[in-house]
Design a protein around this motif. Structure first.
Motif, PDB file in Angstrom:
ATOM      1  N   SER A  16     -11.540 -66.670 -97.751  1.00 12.35           N
ATOM      2  CA  SER A  16     -12.221 -67.311 -98.883  1.00 12.35           C
ATOM      3  C   SER A  16     -12.425 -66.359-100.059  1.00 12.35           C
ATOM      4  CB  SER A  16     -13.575 -67.873 -98.434  1.00 12.35           C
ATOM      5  OG  SER A  16     -14.379 -66.836 -97.895  1.00 12.35           O
ATOM      6  N   ASN A  17     -12.420 -65.052 -99.760  1.00 14.19           N
ATOM      7  CA  ASN A  17     -12.586 -64.076-100.840  1.00 14.19           C
ATOM      8  C   ASN A  17     -11.252 -63.709-101.495  1.00 14.19           C
ATOM      9  OD1 ASN A  17     -11.381 -62.543 -98.870  1.00 14.19           O
ATOM     10  ND2 ASN A  17     -13.020 -61.021 -98.708  1.00 14.19           N
ATOM     11  N   GLY A  18     -10.190 -64.387-101.070  1.00 16.30           N
ATOM     12  CA  GLY A  18      -8.875 -64.136-101.651  1.00 16.30           C
ATOM     13  C   GLY A  18      -8.126 -62.977-101.023  1.00 16.30           C
ATOM     14  N   GLU A  19      -8.735 -62.348-100.005  1.00 17.17           N
ATOM     15  CA  GLU A  19      -8.092 -61.193 -99.354  1.00 17.17           C
ATOM     16  C   GLU A  19      -7.437 -61.606 -98.042  1.00 17.17           C
ATOM     17  OE1 GLU A  19     -10.995 -57.667-101.158  1.00 17.17           O
ATOM     18  OE2 GLU A  19     -11.201 -58.267 -99.051  1.00 17.17           O
ATOM     19  N   ASN A  20      -6.630 -60.698 -97.509  1.00 17.05           N
ATOM     20  CA  ASN A  20      -5.952 -60.940 -96.227  1.00 17.05           C
ATOM     21  C   ASN A  20      -6.556 -60.032 -95.154  1.00 17.05           C
ATOM     22  OD1 ASN A  20      -3.607 -61.012 -98.574  1.00 17.05           O
ATOM     23  ND2 ASN A  20      -3.494 -62.740 -97.155  1.00 17.05           N
ATOM     24  N   PRO A  21      -6.742 -60.553 -93.957  1.00 20.53           N
ATOM     25  CA  PRO A  21      -7.369 -59.745 -92.903  1.00 20.53           C
ATOM     26  C   PRO A  21      -6.422 -58.658 -92.384  1.00 20.53           C
ATOM     27  CG  PRO A  21      -6.641 -61.841 -92.011  1.00 20.53           C
ATOM     28  CD  PRO A  21      -6.430 -61.920 -93.499  1.00 20.53           C
ATOM     29  N   LEU A  22      -7.016 -57.511 -92.042  1.00 22.95           N
ATOM     30  CA  LEU A  22      -6.249 -56.462 -91.361  1.00 22.95           C
ATOM     31  C   LEU A  22      -6.353 -56.722 -89.863  1.00 22.95           C
ATOM     32  CD1 LEU A  22      -7.133 -53.185 -93.330  1.00 22.95           C
ATOM     33  CD2 LEU A  22      -5.251 -54.805 -93.688  1.00 22.95           C
ATOM     34  N   MET A  23      -5.235 -56.649 -89.174  1.00 22.68           N
ATOM     35  CA  MET A  23      -5.182 -56.973 -87.746  1.00 22.68           C
ATOM     36  C   MET A  23      -4.557 -55.827 -86.962  1.00 22.68           C
ATOM     37  SD  MET A  23      -6.277 -60.195 -87.964  1.00 22.68           S
ATOM     38  CE  MET A  23      -5.782 -61.156 -86.524  1.00 22.68           C
ATOM     39  N   VAL A  24      -5.070 -55.621 -85.752  1.00 23.63           N
ATOM     40  CA  VAL A  24      -4.427 -54.696 -84.816  1.00 23.63           C
ATOM     41  C   VAL A  24      -3.345 -55.490 -84.098  1.00 23.63           C
ATOM     42  CG1 VAL A  24      -4.703 -53.219 -82.796  1.00 23.63           C
ATOM     43  CG2 VAL A  24      -6.544 -53.379 -84.498  1.00 23.63           C
ATOM     44  N   ARG A  25      -2.118 -54.980 -84.136  1.00 21.91           N
ATOM     45  CA  ARG A  25      -0.991 -55.665 -83.485  1.00 21.91           C
ATOM     46  C   ARG A  25      -0.606 -54.881 -82.235  1.00 21.91           C
ATOM     47  NH1 ARG A  25       4.180 -56.540 -87.086  1.00 21.91           N
ATOM     48  NH2 ARG A  25       4.250 -54.269 -86.883  1.00 21.91           N
ATOM     49  N   ILE A  26      -0.654 -55.562 -81.107  1.00 25.24           N
ATOM     50  CA  ILE A  26      -0.281 -54.951 -79.829  1.00 25.24           C
ATOM     51  C   ILE A  26       1.039 -55.557 -79.391  1.00 25.24           C
ATOM     52  CG2 ILE A  26      -0.964 -54.606 -77.422  1.00 25.24           C
ATOM     53  CD1 ILE A  26      -3.873 -55.363 -78.790  1.00 25.24           C
ATOM     54  N   SER A  27       2.047 -54.714 -79.260  1.00 20.72           N
ATOM     55  CA  SER A  27       3.378 -55.164 -78.836  1.00 20.72           C
ATOM     56  C   SER A  27       3.644 -54.642 -77.434  1.00 20.72           C
ATOM     57  CB  SER A  27       4.444 -54.643 -79.806  1.00 20.72           C
ATOM     58  OG  SER A  27       4.177 -55.097 -81.124  1.00 20.72           O
ATOM     59  N   GLN A  28       3.961 -55.577 -76.535  1.00 19.26           N
ATOM     60  CA  GLN A  28       4.195 -55.187 -75.134  1.00 19.26           C
ATOM     61  C   GLN A  28       5.240 -56.107 -74.523  1.00 19.26           C
ATOM     62  OE1 GLN A  28       1.230 -56.030 -71.927  1.00 19.26           O
ATOM     63  NE2 GLN A  28       1.038 -53.796 -71.840  1.00 19.26           N
ATOM     64  N   LEU A  34      -2.483 -60.257 -81.609  1.00 23.29           N
ATOM     65  CA  LEU A  34      -3.229 -59.763 -82.759  1.00 23.29           C
ATOM     66  C   LEU A  34      -4.731 -59.870 -82.519  1.00 23.29           C
ATOM     67  CD1 LEU A  34      -1.207 -61.465 -85.658  1.00 23.29           C
ATOM     68  CD2 LEU A  34      -1.001 -59.106 -84.871  1.00 23.29           C
ATOM     69  N   VAL A  35      -5.463 -58.867 -83.011  1.00 22.92           N
ATOM     70  CA  VAL A  35      -6.914 -58.900 -82.944  1.00 22.92           C
ATOM     71  C   VAL A  35      -7.451 -58.352 -84.259  1.00 22.92           C
ATOM     72  CG1 VAL A  35      -7.006 -56.636 -81.801  1.00 22.92           C
ATOM     73  CG2 VAL A  35      -8.980 -58.170 -81.665  1.00 22.92           C
ATOM     74  N   SER A  36      -8.468 -58.996 -84.803  1.00 23.21           N
ATOM     75  CA  SER A  36      -8.988 -58.623 -86.119  1.00 23.21           C
ATOM     76  C   SER A  36      -9.597 -57.228 -86.119  1.00 23.21           C
ATOM     77  CB  SER A  36     -10.034 -59.634 -86.576  1.00 23.21           C
ATOM     78  OG  SER A  36     -10.627 -59.227 -87.792  1.00 23.21           O
TER      79      SER A  36
END
Length: 399
Positions: A16-28, A34-36
């Protein structure tokens, strides 16, 4: 199984603030989860090729520190899993990192445990924990510390301090066993990681000193049983000693609490106050005679120690403590009168019971020589694990 961790700016979702969330990406194993990270940035300040904030990104340094710390958390947890040879999935990895060790210091956990024991009416255990709590408080000046702070060096200092205070070996052992039990609770409840457990290296078992044998020989038991009393309390003391001896060395607390309802088909069946273990024993003629002697329609208890007046657990404990002091005083005097080589107490009956059976050739596995010395569990198990006829036959050797 290869696992990689990275932080990305999730451009497919705009907040809603116009920004994009940063996410931790786990590849296995070709799968991603993904987790915020808990923060967001405007996509124009993010370098999607290198997956990091651009030089002109507001709060760039703080964001980079947060990203580095979170990546370290995940990578450290992966190393911990591998060091313990534990398999893990992206989901279990996230759960482990997202639910860190809960924080509770030593002071608060001790007070919580003491309160819980009182709530369960395990008053004596609560008092024992409070006794150790006060000892630790006196040693360390405060207990606003975490269990991870209690390492081998800390334990050695505590041991040295206890010795300087004149504590006996067995008293020190008791305090350390209680502290160890609290540490195990802290691990179980997630207040400290098991890897910090100091008692693998620091052995509490060394803090033990053999106490003098308290058992007396069968001939001396006969002297006690056949002694005439010249006052009511001395008579009660002799009867309680005799009853304990003939009923598997029942201790004073349990003896005071047994009721006529515990007599079933010529057997004594009761649960030990300390361990909650069910014990069933044949009642020898001597023991049955004592029961009939003290039987009173106005008192549900067998012995005139407790009555319907004692309603709360604290009232019962206070009364039992008062009476056992008087009983042991009379038994001590009786021991001197009979010229016995042991200080006579109700607990001597407990030890004499087991020793007499052993000297009569009864199996050690059945009677357990220690009978509450080295392991309270064994004391209870030996009566629970054999058939009634085996117990009956064994106890026929008491006199």
């Amino acid at each position: 199984m290869t696992t990689s961790i990275s932080v990305i700016c999730y451009k497919y979702k705009t907040l809603s603030n116009g920004e994009n969330p940063l996410m931790v990406r786990i590849s296995q194993n070709g799968k991603r989860k993904l987790v915020s990270l808990g923060i967001s940035v405007n996509h124009k300040f993010w370098n999607f090729e290198k997956q990091k904030p651009k030089p002109n990104c507001p709060n760039k340094e703080q964001i980079e520190i947060l990203i580095t710390n979170k990546l370290n958390e995940f990578n450290n947890q992966i190393i911990e899993f591998k060091s313990e040879n534990k398999d893990f999935t992206a989901k279990t990895l996230i759960e482990k990192v997202s639910k860190p060790v809960k924080r509770m210091n030593v002071n608060d956990l001790f007070l919580q445990e003491i309160a819980q024991l009182k709530k369960e009416e395990r008053i004596r255990y609560a008092e024992c924990h409070d006794y150790v709590y006060k000892s630790l408080l006196k040693f360390n000046k405060h207990l606003d510390i975490y269990f991870s702070d209690i390492d081998v060096q800390w334990l050695k200092k505590y041991e040295a301090w206890l010795r300087s205070q004149g504590n006996s070996e067995n008293t020190i052992g008791f305090k350390f066993r209680t502290l160890r039990a609290m540490y195990n609770i802290a691990i179980k409840e997630g207040y400290v990681k098991a890897e910090f457990y100091p008692f693998k290296e620091y052995k509490v078992s060394k803090l033990h000193e053999d106490t003098p044998k308290r058992a007396i020989v069968k001939d001396n038991v006969k002297k006690i049983v056949s002694t005439s009393a010249n006052n009511a309390y001395k008579e009660l003391a002799i009867d309680l000693f005799t009853f304990s001896y003939f009923t598997g060395g029942i201790n004073f607390t349990d003896m005071a609490r047994i009721k006529h309802d515990n007599i079933i088909d010529g057997r004594l069946a009761y649960k030990r106050k300390k361990t909650k273990k069910l014990i069933q024993l044949p009642l020898q003629p001597k023991a049955m005679g004592i029961i009939n002697k003290y039987k009173s329609p106005s008192n549900p208890y067998i012995f005139p120690i407790l009555s319907t007046f004692h309603k709360t657990e604290q009232q019962k404990i206070n009364r039992i403590h008062k009476v056992i002091g008087k009983v042991n005083k009379h038994l001590k005097a009786l021991g001197v009168e009979l010229d016995l080589d042991k200080k006579l107490t109700t607990y001597v009956a407990r030890h004499s019971f087991s020793t007499t059976l052993k000297r009569s050739g009864v199996s050690t596995s059945l009677i357990c020589e220690a009978l509450g010395h080295s392991s309270e569990k064994i004391t209870q198990i030996y009566l629970d694990s054999f058939e009634n006829d085996q117990i009956d036959e064994a106890m026929s050797n008491l006199l």
